[in-house]
Design an enzyme around this catalytic site. Structure first.
Site, mmCIF file in Angstrom:
data_model
loop_
_atom_site.group_PDB
_atom_site.id
_atom_site.type_symbol
_atom_site.label_atom_id
_atom_site.label_comp_id
_atom_site.label_asym_id
_atom_site.label_seq_id
_atom_site.Cartn_x
_atom_site.Cartn_y
_atom_site.Cartn_z
ATOM 1 N N ARG A 172 45.152 52.221 29.801
ATOM 2 C CA ARG A 172 44.230 51.128 30.050
ATOM 3 C C ARG A 172 43.374 50.898 28.828
ATOM 4 O O ARG A 172 42.964 51.833 28.134
ATOM 5 C CB ARG A 172 43.300 51.442 31.241
ATOM 6 C CG ARG A 172 43.974 51.905 32.514
ATOM 7 C CD ARG A 172 45.094 50.994 32.970
ATOM 8 N NE ARG A 172 44.668 49.649 33.278
ATOM 9 C CZ ARG A 172 45.525 48.648 33.484
ATOM 10 N NH1 ARG A 172 46.822 48.849 33.399
ATOM 11 N NH2 ARG A 172 45.076 47.444 33.767
ATOM 12 N N GLU A 198 41.693 41.664 25.648
ATOM 13 C CA GLU A 198 43.050 41.202 25.401
ATOM 14 C C GLU A 198 43.108 39.673 25.485
ATOM 15 O O GLU A 198 42.619 39.103 26.460
ATOM 16 C CB GLU A 198 44.019 41.844 26.403
ATOM 17 C CG GLU A 198 44.103 43.354 26.237
ATOM 18 C CD GLU A 198 45.122 44.023 27.162
ATOM 19 O OE1 GLU A 198 45.742 43.301 27.975
ATOM 20 O OE2 GLU A 198 45.290 45.243 27.065
ATOM 21 N N HIS A 226 50.552 44.809 25.094
ATOM 22 C CA HIS A 226 50.582 45.205 26.506
ATOM 23 C C HIS A 226 52.000 45.096 27.075
ATOM 24 O O HIS A 226 52.250 44.401 28.068
ATOM 25 C CB HIS A 226 49.618 44.341 27.318
ATOM 26 C CG HIS A 226 49.111 45.044 28.550
ATOM 27 N ND1 HIS A 226 47.835 44.898 29.025
ATOM 28 C CD2 HIS A 226 49.721 45.912 29.417
ATOM 29 C CE1 HIS A 226 47.674 45.612 30.124
ATOM 30 N NE2 HIS A 226 48.803 46.240 30.379
#
Length: 522
Positions: A231, A260, A278
């Site tokens: 995370r 992000e 990601h």
């Protein structure tokens, strides 16, 4: 039929399964926050991935929401606390991408050890730099794993195959379990001082945010390399950038970031940094598994059934022994509430027999769900049943005993002078109501039931049957139970439809009838 709002790309197989179940699947991807607030009213289910932010405001707008499904593991983008307050179940797909994430971790581990992205970029730019990008082997190095859950264990297995020694930090893993995996459990300071490589596999909580920061690098082995495919935010990116620049950190590979996309991250452009956008769960297999899993969880939630991957339900996981009793437990709750005319201030629930050796908390939730059904404006679910009990000042007391006289398993609900007991019988595990207020009976629970307490003398049963028959109420099943004293009897009658109020009044006025209780479960 329920409306299922889908705001991000989900595998078609899962959505097709929801359509096959009769639900209206409304796909609206790329919604801005304001557009989501306009789209969510009237939706009974909301399916998302990592981009959609399910805030308290969204949950307030989605007054009809029963379930929010996250096709993946993390729930950073869902206000789980607000959902729980509103009785909205939150489900995820915790096993869908664990293999993909573990494999991506190994890819990042190898990339940071051998400078693969940098060497490729140089070659693509026309530079042959063999001497510049000298890497290190994984064999005989120490890997420190922070978070020894499903993904951490898979990474440990794969790293062991490369000849790495494994140490791990996880306060929730027993040392004996770690020894069985040939892993040494250590504190975070020891891990930092001994590991050549570190991989992170933790959830994002107030305790883990920034856990890898300046203090960690000050204590770390010089040249330590860091990999994070868990995370964003668990690494202090400014501290990591500083450690890369001064050599305390020999390399870092990140797939997730505090913000992000990471347009302002100080890591971008540093020569020792490897980054991916990601991609941990971005395999065809993981996408398909996540879509199929979350669709099934949403289908179960909309049907009011047991949902294995509900994250805001106490004791969400039920054993194979306990799970078959969920239905009869909910039925007992409804029957008890009908018999008692509500739920008394103290509710005693007892589990007897083999059940007593298992975690039965989910059965207690089922009983509460059945007892409170139809008593609030909001639907009662596994999520908000304890909250409903607390708001009404109801004390729920559970007891267990491994011994039972007549049954292998028995579930009993008692309080306010009333008692009902039920069990499962036969190879097909059919539900049975077997005890009502001290009277032994044997009748399947049903949606519509009439419980008549009467004098134990001839003619009463016939009069009750006549009243129902004259009113056109069909008797689907019936049993008569006597008390141990033998002075009174009790009829438990299943009817094909709800019994009108005037028929109940006629029954109460019949000679020999002491009381009539009606159970109508939707």
């Amino acid at each position: 039929m329920a409306r299922v709002l889908v705001t991000e790309k989900i595998a078609d197989g899962g959505l097709d399964a929801l359509r096959a179940a009769g639900h209206d699947v409304d796909v609206q991807t790329g919604l801005e926050p304001a557009q989501l607030l306009e789209a969510v009213p009237g939706a009974h289910a909301l399916i998302i991935r990592s981009s959609t932010q399910v805030t308290a405001e969204v949950l307030e707008a989605g007054r009809d929401l029963v379930v929010v499904g996250r096709a993946g593991i993390g729930l950073d983008n869902v206000d789980v606390e607000a959902a729980t307050r509103r009785g909205v179940m939150v489900v995820n797909a915790p096993q869908s991408n664990i293999l993909s994430t573990a494999e991506h971790t190994m890819a990042m581990l190898l990339s940071v050890a051998r400078h693969i992205p940098q060497a490729h970029a140089a070659l693509a730019d026309g530079r042959w730099e063999r001497s510049k990008w000298v890497g290190v082997e994984l064999a005989d190095k120490t890997l420190g794993i922070v978070g020894l859950g499903r993904i951490g264990k898979l990474v440990a297995q794969r790293a062991s195959a490369f000849g790495m020694r494994i140490v791990a930090h996880d306060p929730f893993v027993a040392p004996e379990r770690a020894r069985q995996l040939n892993i040494d459990l250590v504190d975070l300071d020891t891990l930092a001082a001994t590991a050549d490589f570190v991989t992170l596999h933790v959830v994002k909580t107030p305790e883990t945010i920034g856990m890898i920061g300046e203090d960690f690098f000050d204590r770390a082995r010089p040249g330590i390399r860091i990999v994070n495919v868990s995370r964003g935010g668990v690494i202090d990116e400014a501290a990591l950038a500083a450690a890369l620049e001064d050599g305390r950190c020999g390399g870092a590979a990140l797939d997730v970031y505090a913000e992000e996309p990471p347009t302002d991250s100080p890591l971008l452009g540093l020569p020792g940094f490897v980054g991916t956008p990601h991609l941990g769960a971005s395999t065809r297999e993981a996408q398909d598994k996540a879509g199929d899993t979350i669709a099934e969880q949403v289908r179960l939630a909309l049907a009011g059934e047991f949902v294995p991957f509900a994250v805001n339900v106490a004791a969400a996981e039920a054993s194979e022994t306990v799970r078959p009793f969920l239905g009869v437990a909910e039925q007992l709750g409804g029957i008890f509430a009908g018999l008692s005319g509500g739920v008394p201030p103290v509710l005693d629930i007892e589990y007897q027999g083999e059940l007593a050796g298992y975690d039965t908390r989910i059965l207690t939730l089922s009983i509460l769900k059945g007892a409170f059904a139809g008593t609030t404006e909001e639907p009662v679910s596994y999520v908000n049943a304890p909250q409903v009990a607390a708001e009404r000042g109801i004390e729920v007391r559970d007891t267990t005993t491994v011994t039972t006289r007549d049954w292998v398993n028995l579930v009993t609900v008692a309080g306010g002078g009333h008692t009902v007991s039920g069990t499962l019988v036969g190879l097909r595990a059919d539900p049975r109501l077997v005890l009502v207020d001290g009277h032994t009976v044997d009748v399947p629970p049903s949606a519509h039931m009439v419980i008549v307490r009467n004098d134990d003398r001839p003619g009463v049963i016939g009069r009750v049957g006549s009243v129902l028959g004259d009113a056109g109420v069909n008797i689907a099943d019936m049993d008569v139970g006597r008390s141990d004293e033998g002075s009174s009897a009790l009829m438990v009658i299943s009817t094909s439809q709800a019994v009108p109020g005037e028929v109940v009044a006629a029954l109460e006025a019949s000679d020999g009838v002491a009381s009539v209780a009606v159970v109508d479960r939707v």
